[in-house]
Design an enzyme around this catalytic site. Structure first.
Site, short mmCIF file in Angstrom:
data_model
loop_
_atom_site.label_atom_id
_atom_site.label_comp_id
_atom_site.label_asym_id
_atom_site.label_seq_id
_atom_site.Cartn_x
_atom_site.Cartn_y
_atom_site.Cartn_z
N ARG A 23 46.67 8.04 44.39
CA ARG A 23 45.59 8.25 45.35
C ARG A 23 44.91 9.60 45.20
O ARG A 23 43.81 9.81 45.67
CB ARG A 23 46.13 8.15 46.78
CG ARG A 23 46.77 6.83 47.12
CD ARG A 23 47.52 6.90 48.43
NE ARG A 23 48.58 7.90 48.30
CZ ARG A 23 49.09 8.59 49.34
NH1 ARG A 23 48.64 8.40 50.55
NH2 ARG A 23 50.06 9.46 49.15
N HIS A 62 34.32 44.02 39.02
CA HIS A 62 33.96 44.57 40.32
C HIS A 62 35.16 45.14 41.07
O HIS A 62 36.28 44.65 40.92
CB HIS A 62 33.36 43.46 41.20
CG HIS A 62 32.12 42.86 40.63
ND1 HIS A 62 31.72 41.59 40.96
CD2 HIS A 62 31.19 43.32 39.77
CE1 HIS A 62 30.60 41.30 40.32
NE2 HIS A 62 30.26 42.34 39.59
N LYS A 71 42.47 40.50 46.26
CA LYS A 71 41.83 39.19 46.16
C LYS A 71 42.84 38.15 45.71
O LYS A 71 43.60 38.37 44.77
CB LYS A 71 40.68 39.23 45.14
CG LYS A 71 39.55 40.17 45.52
CD LYS A 71 38.47 40.23 44.45
CE LYS A 71 37.36 41.18 44.86
NZ LYS A 71 36.34 41.30 43.81
N TYR A 131 37.77 32.75 46.77
CA TYR A 131 38.70 33.86 46.88
C TYR A 131 38.74 34.43 48.28
O TYR A 131 37.76 34.48 48.99
CB TYR A 131 38.45 34.95 45.84
CG TYR A 131 37.06 35.56 45.81
CD1 TYR A 131 36.83 36.84 46.30
CD2 TYR A 131 35.99 34.88 45.26
CE1 TYR A 131 35.57 37.41 46.23
CE2 TYR A 131 34.73 35.43 45.19
CZ TYR A 131 34.53 36.70 45.68
OH TYR A 131 33.28 37.27 45.62
N GLU A 142 30.77 49.44 46.40
CA GLU A 142 31.04 48.58 45.24
C GLU A 142 30.72 49.31 43.94
O GLU A 142 29.74 50.05 43.85
CB GLU A 142 30.23 47.29 45.32
CG GLU A 142 30.60 46.33 44.21
CD GLU A 142 29.91 44.99 44.32
OE1 GLU A 142 30.55 43.99 44.01
OE2 GLU A 142 28.72 44.95 44.70
N LYS A 168 23.25 43.96 38.03
CA LYS A 168 24.32 44.87 38.45
C LYS A 168 25.42 44.94 37.40
O LYS A 168 25.89 46.02 37.05
CB LYS A 168 24.89 44.40 39.80
CG LYS A 168 26.11 45.15 40.27
CD LYS A 168 26.59 44.67 41.63
CE LYS A 168 27.17 43.29 41.55
NZ LYS A 168 27.75 42.82 42.82
N ASP A 169 25.80 43.78 36.86
CA ASP A 169 26.87 43.76 35.87
C ASP A 169 26.42 44.32 34.52
O ASP A 169 27.21 44.90 33.78
CB ASP A 169 27.43 42.35 35.72
CG ASP A 169 28.16 41.90 36.99
OD1 ASP A 169 28.45 42.74 37.86
OD2 ASP A 169 28.41 40.70 37.11
#
Length: 182
Positions: A23, A62, A71, A131, A142, A168-169
């Site tokens: 199932r 990050h 996290k 997460y 950050e 940003k990255d």
């Protein structure tokens, strides 16, 4: 729940007990008491996040210099290569990384404690990535380390394309220029 230390002992692979039959399946994706026992202390999560990305998207590395976040991460659809980098200068594993494939089939999760930079690369056509975090998102605090920093030398899986990064990255700095933890 089974918790297995990685090459960096503070980072744990969490494997829930999955009950499946014709199932489908059932498992507890999170149980506070079992998780606290696995990590050896009480961990309080304050925020849940859900990210959907297409193949080749790389998010990270990050972290937050204030309000650092632990996290607990997992892929509920598709497949990602998930990475944690130790950025605690006083740690014997400073600058080292661990990586694991998280998939909707293997149900594995990764516990990335505060003091680590985190990233993931999408391996499947799409991936839904969930997460839990131990502190709230604080954009002013950050930071981003370059995903391809030679000093860290992460061995990303070959996906047949150049990773897709946010602005940003793309602006991530090298570990030797990054704000880190003591």
């Amino acid at each position: 729940m089974k918790a297995t230390p990685t090459a960096i002992p503070d980072v744990l692979v969490i494997e829930p007990k999955v009950f499946g039959d014709a199932r489908g399946f059932f498992y507890e994706s999170f149980n506070g008491k079992a998780f606290d026992e696995a990590v050896g202390r009480h961990v309080e999560f304050v925020q849940d996040n859900h990210s959907r990305s297409v193949k080749g998207v790389l998010r990270g590395l990050h972290y937050q210099v204030q309000q650092p976040q632990g996290k607990l991460v997992r892929a509920v659809r598709g497949s990602v290569f998930d990475v944690a980098v130790d950025i605690r200068r006083s740690s014997s594993t400073f600058g080292k990384w661990v990586g694991i494939e998280l998939t909707e089939e293997n149900h594995k999760q990764l516990w990335v404690p505060p003091g680590f930079a985190h990233a993931f690369l999408v391996l499947s056509e799409t991936a839904d990535f969930l997460y839990k975090t131990t502190d709230y998102y604080a954009p002013a605090h950050e930071r981003c380390i370059a995903w391809n920093d030679a000093a860290i030398n992460i061995e990303w899986p070959e996906i047949g394309m150049i990773p897709v990064l946010s602005a940003k990255d793309q602006a991530g700095v090298s570990l030797n220029k990054a704000d880190t933890f003591e």
